[in-house]
Scaffold this motif. Sequence first.
Motif, PDB file in Angstrom:
ATOM      1  N   SER A   1      18.116  52.527  32.757  1.00 52.05           N
ATOM      2  CA  SER A   1      17.281  51.839  31.964  1.00 52.05           C
ATOM      3  C   SER A   1      18.265  50.872  31.015  1.00 52.05           C
ATOM      4  CB  SER A   1      16.348  52.404  31.033  1.00 52.05           C
ATOM      5  OG  SER A   1      15.743  51.353  30.239  1.00 52.05           O
ATOM      6  N   THR A   2      19.357  51.385  30.586  1.00 52.69           N
ATOM      7  CA  THR A   2      20.201  50.879  29.785  1.00 52.69           C
ATOM      8  C   THR A   2      20.935  49.634  30.589  1.00 52.69           C
ATOM      9  OG1 THR A   2      20.738  52.289  28.231  1.00 52.69           O
ATOM     10  CG2 THR A   2      22.547  50.879  28.328  1.00 52.69           C
ATOM     11  N   CYS A   3      21.413  49.964  32.021  1.00 52.10           N
ATOM     12  CA  CYS A   3      22.239  48.953  32.740  1.00 52.10           C
ATOM     13  C   CYS A   3      21.384  47.850  33.092  1.00 52.10           C
ATOM     14  CB  CYS A   3      22.807  49.870  33.784  1.00 52.10           C
ATOM     15  SG  CYS A   3      24.243  51.039  33.315  1.00 52.10           S
ATOM     16  N   LEU A   4      19.962  48.210  33.529  1.00 52.94           N
ATOM     17  CA  LEU A   4      18.991  47.193  33.964  1.00 52.94           C
ATOM     18  C   LEU A   4      18.628  46.191  32.983  1.00 52.94           C
ATOM     19  CD1 LEU A   4      16.780  49.471  36.190  1.00 52.94           C
ATOM     20  CD2 LEU A   4      18.111  47.551  37.083  1.00 52.94           C
TER      21      LEU A   4
ATOM     22  N   TRP B   1       5.395  51.720  39.281  1.00 47.84           N
ATOM     23  CA  TRP B   1       5.334  50.482  38.156  1.00 47.84           C
ATOM     24  C   TRP B   1       3.804  49.896  38.093  1.00 47.84           C
ATOM     25  CZ3 TRP B   1       3.901  45.309  39.185  1.00 47.84           C
ATOM     26  CH2 TRP B   1       3.983  44.374  38.132  1.00 47.84           C
ATOM     27  N   PHE B   2       3.010  49.710  39.256  1.00 45.79           N
ATOM     28  CA  PHE B   2       1.774  49.219  39.214  1.00 45.79           C
ATOM     29  C   PHE B   2       0.848  50.177  38.539  1.00 45.79           C
ATOM     30  CE2 PHE B   2      -2.422  48.205  40.820  1.00 45.79           C
ATOM     31  CZ  PHE B   2      -2.357  47.004  41.042  1.00 45.79           C
TER      32      PHE B   2
ATOM     33  N   PRO C   1       7.964  54.901  32.888  1.00 50.56           N
ATOM     34  CA  PRO C   1       9.376  55.294  33.790  1.00 50.56           C
ATOM     35  C   PRO C   1      10.172  54.282  34.012  1.00 50.56           C
ATOM     36  CG  PRO C   1       7.077  55.240  34.781  1.00 50.56           C
ATOM     37  CD  PRO C   1       6.817  54.967  33.489  1.00 50.56           C
ATOM     38  N   VAL C   2      11.391  54.332  34.506  1.00 52.97           N
ATOM     39  CA  VAL C   2      12.243  53.136  34.773  1.00 52.97           C
ATOM     40  C   VAL C   2      12.011  52.845  36.317  1.00 52.97           C
ATOM     41  CG1 VAL C   2      14.683  52.603  35.367  1.00 52.97           C
ATOM     42  CG2 VAL C   2      14.228  54.209  33.285  1.00 52.97           C
ATOM     43  N   THR C   3      11.497  51.846  36.401  1.00 55.32           N
ATOM     44  CA  THR C   3      11.157  51.429  37.761  1.00 55.32           C
ATOM     45  C   THR C   3      12.000  49.973  37.927  1.00 55.32           C
ATOM     46  OG1 THR C   3       9.237  50.232  37.101  1.00 55.32           O
ATOM     47  CG2 THR C   3       8.842  52.183  37.891  1.00 55.32           C
ATOM     48  N   LEU C   4      12.620  49.691  39.046  1.00 57.55           N
ATOM     49  CA  LEU C   4      13.400  48.614  39.670  1.00 57.55           C
ATOM     50  C   LEU C   4      12.397  47.331  39.446  1.00 57.55           C
ATOM     51  CD1 LEU C   4      15.764  50.115  42.130  1.00 57.55           C
ATOM     52  CD2 LEU C   4      16.351  49.277  39.760  1.00 57.55           C
TER      53      LEU C   4
END
Length: 618
Positions: A467-470, A510-511, A523-526
């Motif tokens: 999450s931090t890098c994104l 994500w949806f 949650p971390v989602t691209l």
Amino acid sequence: MLCWGNASYGQLGLGGIDEEIIVEPRQCEFFTGKVVRDVGCGRRHTVFLLEDGTVYTCGCNDLGQLGHEKTRKKPEQVMALDAQNIVAVSCGEAHTLALNDKGQVFAWGQASDGQLGLTNIEDCMRVPRTVKSLSEVHVVQVSCGYRHSLALSQRGHVFSWGQNRFGQLGLGKEGPCVLTPQIIQSLQGIPFAQISAGGAHSFALTMSGAVFGWGRNKFGQLGLNDNTDEFEMLYCVKRIYAGGDQSFAHFRSLQDGSPPDDLRIPHCNQHILHLNEELVQKWLSHAHGSHKRLPAEMTGEIDDIFSSASCLNGSFLSRSHPDHYGTSTKCSGVDMNAARLLFHRLIQPDCPQISQQVADSLGRNLIPSLCSSPPDIEVLRLYLILPECPLFKNPSVYITLTIPFAQAVIQLSNTPLKVLGNWWSRLEPSTFQGLVELYKEVIVYLLRMKSMGIAASEHRTFTCFLSTCLKFLEILHSVNERAGQIIQYDKFYIHELEDLVDIRSDYVTWFQHQMFSSGMDSPVTLCKYPFVFDAQAKTLLLQTDAVIQMQMAVDQAERQNFSSLFLPDGMVESVNPCLILIVRRENLVEDTMEVLRKSKNVDYKKPLKVMTSLIQKI
């Protein structure tokens, strides 16, 4: 040595003279044949430092300010310091500080307001004592106000203690006396070269020539009412001096090109605590081709520089042009090319000891100390400099350096983050792209770790790292867009995603969170960061979205039809779960357009059923 002024307590060192006031300079015969290095003047006493490191005092001794038991009208050596090589002295109203060549501070005299930095003493101390609370700090300059004291460390930190009635300690508020030295947190990260304490006010001078002042301002001694820009634009402050209720600055024109006098260098053989070619060459010459441990002296030098935001901040100021004297939201004043070249020269595969020490100091001390609200714009230079270090590209330190650095950036408050964004937008495109590529590589590294399997106990930590890098990459993408594309938008694409991530599953997650979020941690989602997807990945996302939207439209129609079975007629209208398109072969276009014109938006998401007089097809 020439002396003049009030001589009633023998503070001029002229011996048993009849005059109480000397109105013009008079030679002090005691120092004939001696070389005086430094002089400190108190209210009724004086301290002299000779070239050989010995200290002499004269004048009033009612509070022990002379450091010995005698009241002398001629200078008397402070024998308690005889074994020390003293390099600097300073006097307050009735207290004295001395600094030796090892960075240790000695204090004596009046202690009623804590100005000595000593604990468990009464109103005064008559012989010099070490300020033990500074024993772990290498001090390079001391300065006494009337009843407060300042110290500057080799790492560029400013310490203060003593009376704080007028806020002269710089601790953020007026208050009671402070008995032991305290670091001034609001000045952390700024590369200071000098300090100066006045009666009840204080100054600190940065390596860029900027002056910070705090404390009493009844007589305008802080200079805060002069708000013209001309001084900052045309002059560079070289030295600062604070008197009782007045202040002075020695300046030169910017065209002179020379920086402020760095008083962290008390004598010529002391190393400057900046990263420079001379230091790098010394370290490399010892470590090259050898796997032995570095000497303690070199380890200490590396640790001092790479643990201190001030030292690194002052290492790469633009010398070819005086930009750093006018550091602003649009100008960082950093010579990025110099930083890049020197870092690459220092970090070499055949000198692992140096690389390891640099990594340890950055990861253990410097990066954890970065705060969300830096005290001044100059501190932000560090955020430009650090990623130029080749260590940040080494996967073995992603967890300890590269990711924590990104965390420090995303935690910046809005104003400093905006300034940093402005500076990023003015970097060379290749430099900016290098920063983008670095964090794309870190994201790929993390995703590969996940694909190989992560222990359940480490899942939360991994999620935080990703999450931090994104988020960091998202900040860079926003900067790129606002600046009109420093680099092409496709430079943010991560082409490895299709091999490392189930894009359909990521989109569904994500949806679902978008539709059914309950306020819990997402949650971390691209898919939250669409700028990382290339055209092929985006096509897959659109296809997945179409399937989901179609299924939702069908489900909605079926729920509505189910409700219509139990409710009174006409309250809920039954609907077809498909979009029915009835056409005639000889009139396909007209019939199709007519059906679409009468359909609602939700109908377009349904499965399409085409019917003619002969066939029907979904």
